[in-house]
Design a protein around this motif. Structure first.
Motif, PDB file in Angstrom:
ATOM      1  N   LEU A  39       2.900   1.515  -5.699  1.00 45.38           N
ATOM      2  CA  LEU A  39       1.620   1.043  -5.175  1.00 45.38           C
ATOM      3  C   LEU A  39       0.517   2.093  -5.280  1.00 45.38           C
ATOM      4  O   LEU A  39      -0.662   1.766  -5.206  1.00 45.38           O
ATOM      5  CB  LEU A  39       1.769   0.620  -3.711  1.00 45.38           C
ATOM      6  N   LEU A  40       0.902   3.342  -5.426  1.00 40.72           N
ATOM      7  CA  LEU A  40      -0.069   4.438  -5.445  1.00 40.72           C
ATOM      8  C   LEU A  40      -0.673   4.624  -6.839  1.00 40.72           C
ATOM      9  O   LEU A  40       0.003   4.478  -7.849  1.00 40.72           O
ATOM     10  CB  LEU A  40       0.598   5.743  -5.015  1.00 40.72           C
ATOM     11  N   THR A  41      -1.951   4.968  -6.842  1.00 41.91           N
ATOM     12  CA  THR A  41      -2.631   5.345  -8.079  1.00 41.91           C
ATOM     13  C   THR A  41      -3.149   6.768  -7.905  1.00 41.91           C
ATOM     14  O   THR A  41      -3.071   7.343  -6.813  1.00 41.91           O
ATOM     15  CB  THR A  41      -3.823   4.421  -8.372  1.00 41.91           C
ATOM     16  N   ASN A  42      -3.696   7.322  -8.945  1.00 43.34           N
ATOM     17  CA  ASN A  42      -4.288   8.659  -8.840  1.00 43.34           C
ATOM     18  C   ASN A  42      -5.514   8.665  -7.933  1.00 43.34           C
ATOM     19  O   ASN A  42      -5.918   9.713  -7.450  1.00 43.34           O
ATOM     20  CB  ASN A  42      -4.649   9.190 -10.223  1.00 43.34           C
ATOM     21  N   ARG A  43      -6.105   7.523  -7.712  1.00 51.26           N
ATOM     22  CA  ARG A  43      -7.278   7.424  -6.836  1.00 51.26           C
ATOM     23  C   ARG A  43      -6.905   7.282  -5.365  1.00 51.26           C
ATOM     24  O   ARG A  43      -7.733   7.458  -4.489  1.00 51.26           O
ATOM     25  CB  ARG A  43      -8.131   6.234  -7.242  1.00 51.26           C
ATOM     26  N   SER A  44      -5.656   6.922  -5.099  1.00 55.05           N
ATOM     27  CA  SER A  44      -5.214   6.726  -3.714  1.00 55.05           C
ATOM     28  C   SER A  44      -5.156   8.061  -2.993  1.00 55.05           C
ATOM     29  O   SER A  44      -4.634   9.040  -3.517  1.00 55.05           O
ATOM     30  CB  SER A  44      -3.815   6.099  -3.690  1.00 55.05           C
ATOM     31  N   THR A  45      -5.688   8.078  -1.779  1.00 53.99           N
ATOM     32  CA  THR A  45      -5.569   9.277  -0.947  1.00 53.99           C
ATOM     33  C   THR A  45      -4.474   9.108   0.096  1.00 53.99           C
ATOM     34  O   THR A  45      -4.037  10.081   0.694  1.00 53.99           O
ATOM     35  CB  THR A  45      -6.902   9.610  -0.235  1.00 53.99           C
ATOM     36  N   ALA A  46      -4.039   7.856   0.295  1.00 54.26           N
ATOM     37  CA  ALA A  46      -3.022   7.597   1.309  1.00 54.26           C
ATOM     38  C   ALA A  46      -2.293   6.299   0.990  1.00 54.26           C
ATOM     39  O   ALA A  46      -2.791   5.449   0.253  1.00 54.26           O
ATOM     40  CB  ALA A  46      -3.652   7.504   2.693  1.00 54.26           C
ATOM     41  N   LEU A  47      -1.126   6.175   1.573  1.00 54.21           N
ATOM     42  CA  LEU A  47      -0.347   4.942   1.548  1.00 54.21           C
ATOM     43  C   LEU A  47      -0.093   4.563   2.996  1.00 54.21           C
ATOM     44  O   LEU A  47       0.382   5.391   3.780  1.00 54.21           O
ATOM     45  CB  LEU A  47       0.983   5.151   0.819  1.00 54.21           C
ATOM     46  N   VAL A  48      -0.409   3.337   3.352  1.00 52.79           N
ATOM     47  CA  VAL A  48      -0.138   2.830   4.693  1.00 52.79           C
ATOM     48  C   VAL A  48       1.085   1.924   4.606  1.00 52.79           C
ATOM     49  O   VAL A  48       1.117   1.000   3.795  1.00 52.79           O
ATOM     50  CB  VAL A  48      -1.342   2.039   5.247  1.00 52.79           C
ATOM     51  N   VAL A  49       2.105   2.219   5.432  1.00 56.41           N
ATOM     52  CA  VAL A  49       3.307   1.396   5.491  1.00 56.41           C
ATOM     53  C   VAL A  49       3.387   0.800   6.898  1.00 56.41           C
ATOM     54  O   VAL A  49       3.523   1.532   7.877  1.00 56.41           O
ATOM     55  CB  VAL A  49       4.580   2.207   5.163  1.00 56.41           C
ATOM     56  N   ASP A  50       3.271  -0.514   6.974  1.00 58.07           N
ATOM     57  CA  ASP A  50       3.337  -1.241   8.239  1.00 58.07           C
ATOM     58  C   ASP A  50       4.794  -1.639   8.472  1.00 58.07           C
ATOM     59  O   ASP A  50       5.345  -2.461   7.734  1.00 58.07           O
ATOM     60  CB  ASP A  50       2.439  -2.469   8.153  1.00 58.07           C
ATOM     61  N   LEU A  51       5.408  -1.050   9.478  1.00 58.40           N
ATOM     62  CA  LEU A  51       6.812  -1.318   9.794  1.00 58.40           C
ATOM     63  C   LEU A  51       6.971  -2.293  10.957  1.00 58.40           C
ATOM     64  O   LEU A  51       8.086  -2.475  11.452  1.00 58.40           O
ATOM     65  CB  LEU A  51       7.538  -0.002  10.109  1.00 58.40           C
ATOM     66  N   SER A  52       5.900  -2.930  11.383  1.00 61.20           N
ATOM     67  CA  SER A  52       5.995  -3.801  12.560  1.00 61.20           C
ATOM     68  C   SER A  52       6.911  -5.002  12.315  1.00 61.20           C
ATOM     69  O   SER A  52       7.477  -5.542  13.258  1.00 61.20           O
ATOM     70  CB  SER A  52       4.611  -4.257  13.016  1.00 61.20           C
ATOM     71  N   GLY A  53       7.085  -5.411  11.071  1.00 65.07           N
ATOM     72  CA  GLY A  53       7.980  -6.514  10.748  1.00 65.07           C
ATOM     73  C   GLY A  53       9.372  -6.067  10.344  1.00 65.07           C
ATOM     74  O   GLY A  53      10.194  -6.881   9.929  1.00 65.07           O
ATOM     75  N   THR A  54       9.640  -4.769  10.468  1.00 66.80           N
ATOM     76  CA  THR A  54      10.943  -4.230  10.093  1.00 66.80           C
ATOM     77  C   THR A  54      11.889  -4.373  11.284  1.00 66.80           C
ATOM     78  O   THR A  54      11.626  -3.841  12.357  1.00 66.80           O
ATOM     79  CB  THR A  54      10.830  -2.750   9.672  1.00 66.80           C
ATOM     80  N   SER A  55      12.981  -5.104  11.071  1.00 69.82           N
ATOM     81  CA  SER A  55      13.903  -5.377  12.177  1.00 69.82           C
ATOM     82  C   SER A  55      15.041  -4.363  12.262  1.00 69.82           C
ATOM     83  O   SER A  55      15.702  -4.272  13.296  1.00 69.82           O
ATOM     84  CB  SER A  55      14.484  -6.789  12.035  1.00 69.82           C
TER      85      SER A  55
END
Length: 81
Positions: A39-55
């Motif tokens: 999902l990351l590109t060279n332009r990305s400064t961050a990756l957001v991972v939402d774990l609220s649906g992780t059981s």
């Protein structure tokens, strides 16, 4: 994608946001890691991972997140959970 988990992705500007739903364990951690990295590109400064649906998240999932965080730090990017 694994039957145990699904990753929904969207972008806010250049920043990818991944919502992980289901279970992360040794059987699918590598697959999810690769998907999140992709999902990351060279332009990305961050990756957001939402774990609220992780059981369920076992030690393989936790190691995935620590490893990904370290990798992003070396690339001067951030991981937000």
């Amino acid at each position: 994608m694994s039957l145990l988990a699904r990753v929904r992705e969207e972008h806010v500007g250049d920043e990818p946001v991944a919502a992980v739903e289901g279970e992360i364990d040794a059987s699918n951690a590598a697959e999810i890691r690769d998907l999140l990295r992709g999902l990351l590109t060279n332009r990305s400064t961050a990756l957001v991972v939402d774990l609220s649906g992780t059981s369920y998240l076992d030690s393989a999932g936790i190691n995935l997140l620590f490893g990904l965080g370290n990798e992003l730090e070396q690339r001067q990017q951030q991981l937000h959970l």
